[in-house]
Design an enzyme around this catalytic site. Structure first.
Site: not given
Ligand code: SF4
Length: 214
Positions: A120, A138
């Protein structure tokens, strides 16, 4: 996919200024902020780092190494998992100096080889710094993508990322993740989505989703 193009067009009309809200003046500061933002809010990270960046706007890997773990821990003590993050951050800065001349590498493998940097984080850096159409998934991106039917419902965020990469039209590839984050953070919240005032309600499979449900 017609719906996806329509969804992103409408989200962009609602959030024309959707952007990464982690404050930074250079790629290293962004990388540091993203690493620190794990399991805490962007707001908390900005608040912790603001005095440091105000004192030294070009804060760099060598500044962090010179500062050391203990002193940096006192800077970030207000955010979650601070001791581990302080340790990782100094190791990260040291590795940037040793392997990349203090620069943030802009390829996935080199990024993900850095201490504390996962998929991420790499996606955010590649998106914001290199302008690549990556999908950093997220909690907001995951929730909104599933509600809108852009991704399958799953706990596996890599699967959500892959689903998004398949359906997001090329023209929205770079902005998509920030549009989904803004919509999730400020409108399609987990517990109180504002469905009656939502511009993409027509395209949404979960319009009227009950409070607290995905
Ligand atoms: S209609 Fe409701 S659930 Fe769907 S995106 Fe909008 S706020 Fe979220």
């Amino acid at each position: 996919m017609k719906d996806a193009a329509e969804i992103f067009k409408k989200l962009h009309e609602l959030w024309p200024n959707a952007h990464c809200e982690l404050e930074h003046n250079n790629p290293f500061q962004l990388l540091l902020a993203v690493v620190l933002s794990a399991q805490t809010t962007d707001k908390a990270v900005n608040k912790a780092l603001a005095p440091l960046f105000a004192r030294k706007s070009d804060f760099s890997p060598s500044d962090l190494v010179a500062m050391g773990e203990k002193k940096f821990l006192s800077v970030i003590k207000s955010i979650g998992l601070a001791p581990t993050k302080a340790k990782n951050s100094v190791a990260l800065a040291r590795q940037l100096l040793q392997l990349h001349a203090g620069q943030v590498p802009l390829d996935r493998k080199s990024l993900e080889d850095l201490p504390g940097v996962g998929r991420k984080t790499a996606n955010v850096v590649l998106n914001v710094v290199a302008g690549l159409p990556t999908m950093a998934v997220d909690t907001h991106v995951a929730r909104v993508s599933v509600r809108l039917g852009l991704a399958r419902r799953t706990e596996n965020r890599v699967q959500i990322e892959e689903d998004l990469l398949k359906v997001v039209p090329q023209e929205w590839g770079v902005q998509a993740h920030n549009l989904l984050i803004f919509h999730g953070r400020y409108h399609c919240t987990a517990r109180a989505p504002k469905c009656t005032a939502c511009p993409v309600a027509h395209e949404c499979r979960k319009v009227g989703v009950a409070i607290g449900k995905a």
